[in-house]
Design an enzyme around this catalytic site. Structure first.
Site, PDB file in Angstrom:
ATOM      1  N   TYR A 123      -2.943   1.627  -6.550  1.00 32.77           N
ATOM      2  CA  TYR A 123      -2.067   2.802  -6.480  1.00 32.77           C
ATOM      3  C   TYR A 123      -1.301   2.971  -5.173  1.00 32.77           C
ATOM      4  CZ  TYR A 123      -4.180   4.090 -10.889  1.00 32.77           C
ATOM      5  OH  TYR A 123      -4.586   4.089 -12.201  1.00 32.77           O
ATOM      6  N   PHE A 410     -13.301  13.630 -11.853  1.00 36.69           N
ATOM      7  CA  PHE A 410     -12.528  14.209 -12.953  1.00 36.69           C
ATOM      8  C   PHE A 410     -11.933  13.090 -13.797  1.00 36.69           C
ATOM      9  CE2 PHE A 410     -10.087  14.101  -9.030  1.00 36.69           C
ATOM     10  CZ  PHE A 410      -8.966  13.364  -9.371  1.00 36.69           C
TER      11      PHE A 410
END
Length: 410
Positions: A123, A410
């Site tokens: 990323y 999450f």
């Protein structure tokens, strides 16, 4: 190849999630996990790529607020469930999903996007910087003792069923969120994840157990954990796997850890996700026998650079002009003047003044929560100092008294 990138329809969730499972190895999540993720998925923030009738790419985002230095809770997109089918790699699918997603995040007015990466190399090219770390410990409790603070013996501990203690657990967590940069404040429904207990998560250990710490009739902390019994010819050598240990004061925190250390028939306590400045390190008698490892955790992307830098507080007054490169979100490129005073007010506006530091948005993301120093980035050649003293000034201002940490994924 003709593909279609679009928002997920609720009726397509099972197929979409199944594609995600396949990309991560093909093992199906438990029914409990699937039910929870289905309930938590924000369909309007979830996108996919279809090749004909096949889902070949997935990406989603959760809406929450992220604690930043100074205690503010800043709107953030929790990027999640990102995958590309093995049959469709190296065709630009991930880039197209990241492009669409960051455009959507900007349109929603969220200054930050954050994620945890399956692989660290993925990323950075989209502007995400590694902003927090997590510490794992494997403690030999036969040889490591705890020195506890005054008041520890005054804490009452009692077992509670995790699902019945859910509201109590969340009450403690909510009191701690603002004090830990990197901690997420979620909306309704997320409290269920704290006690999710599928068989696959146990790895041979017991179902999730919970102990509450009380003082004067009020709950001041909790521990959730599993007990993994083990035996050899010499006798018991069980293992306690600590899932979450949280408390509102030092005595309650020490009482919970002492309890875990002293559970009968065990000789090891394992904790897989703790902050690198955990107070536990100052309670143990022998830190070397805690077998510590540290790894990257939360990645931060500044989507609206000015708003993001204005949202946090700074540890010292600062007046620095950044020359920022951001090829993926070009609206962030250019010179920005960050000023902040000792009272915590900050301003970050575009400027034509000469630059003091040159860096990419990735470095700003890494430094944003105070866990990565601007100085260390400069020594790696990733920040260029254009005005003498600017690195020291920015390093001090961006630092945090508390190490940033992501306590819940999450």
């Amino acid at each position: 190849m003709t593909t279609e990138l679009r928002v997920l329809r609720p009726s397509e969730w099972n197929e979409w999630f199944g594609s995600l499972e396949l990309a991560f190895g093909g093992l199906a999540e438990s029914p409990e996990e699937r039910e929870l993720w289905d309930a938590l998925t924000e369909h309007e923030r979830s996108i996919g790529i279809w090749d004909g009738s096949d889902v070949v790419g997935t990406a989603g985002a959760f809406s929450f607020r992220l604690a930043v230095p100074g205690g503010a809770l800043v709107p953030a997109a929790g990027v999640t469930m990102v995958s590309v089918a093995a049959t469709h790699r190296r065709r630009g699918l991930l880039t197209s999903m990241m492009r669409r997603q960051l455009d959507d995040v900007r349109a929603l007015g969220e200054p930050l996007a954050v994620l945890t990466a399956s692989e660290p190399a993925i990323y950075g090219r989209f502007g995400y910087g590694a902003a927090t770390k997590q510490m794992s410990l494997e403690i030999d409790t036969d040889r490591v003792r705890l020195t506890v603070p005054d008041g520890t013996d005054g804490i009452r501990l009692r077992y509670a069923k995790p699902d019945e203690a859910l509201t109590t657990i969340e009450g403690v967590y909510e009191q701690l969120v603002a004090g830990r940069p990197g901690a997420p404040a979620h909306g309704p429904g997320w409290e269920r994840k704290a006690v999710l207990d599928p068989e696959s998560a146990r790895r041979g250990a017991s179902p999730l157990q919970c102990v509450l710490a009380e003082r004067d009739g009020g709950v001041v902390g909790y521990a959730t954990f599993r007990n993994k019994p083990e035996w050899d010819a010499a006798g018991p050598k069980g293992r306690i796997v600590a899932d979450d240990v949280s408390a509102l004061d030092p005595a309650a925190y020490a009482a919970l850890w002492r309890f875990l250390f002293e559970i009968d028939l065990t000789s090891t306590v394992e904790a897989r996700n703790r902050p690198v400045d955990d107070a536990l390190l100052h309670l143990v008698s022998d830190v070397r026998r805690c077998n510590i490892t540290v790894r990257d955790s939360l990645y931060v992307r500044l989507v609206e650079l000015g708003a993001a830098l204005e949202a946090r507080a700074y540890r010292a007054p600062v007046d620095v002009v950044f020359e920022v490169t951001d090829a993926f979100c070009p609206w962030n490129e250019g010179r920005w003047r960050l000023t902040a005073d000792a009272k915590g007010g900050a301003s970050c506006k575009r400027t034509d003044d000469p630059a003091d530091l040159a860096l990419s948005v990735r470095e700003l993301g890494a430094a944003y929560l105070g866990g990565t120093s601007v100085d260390s980035l400069a020594r790696a050649g990733r920040v260029r100092e254009l005005r003498a003293g600017a690195v020291d000034e920015a390093s001090l201002a961006f630092s945090s008294a508390v190490e940033p940490w992501l306590p819940r994924g999450f």
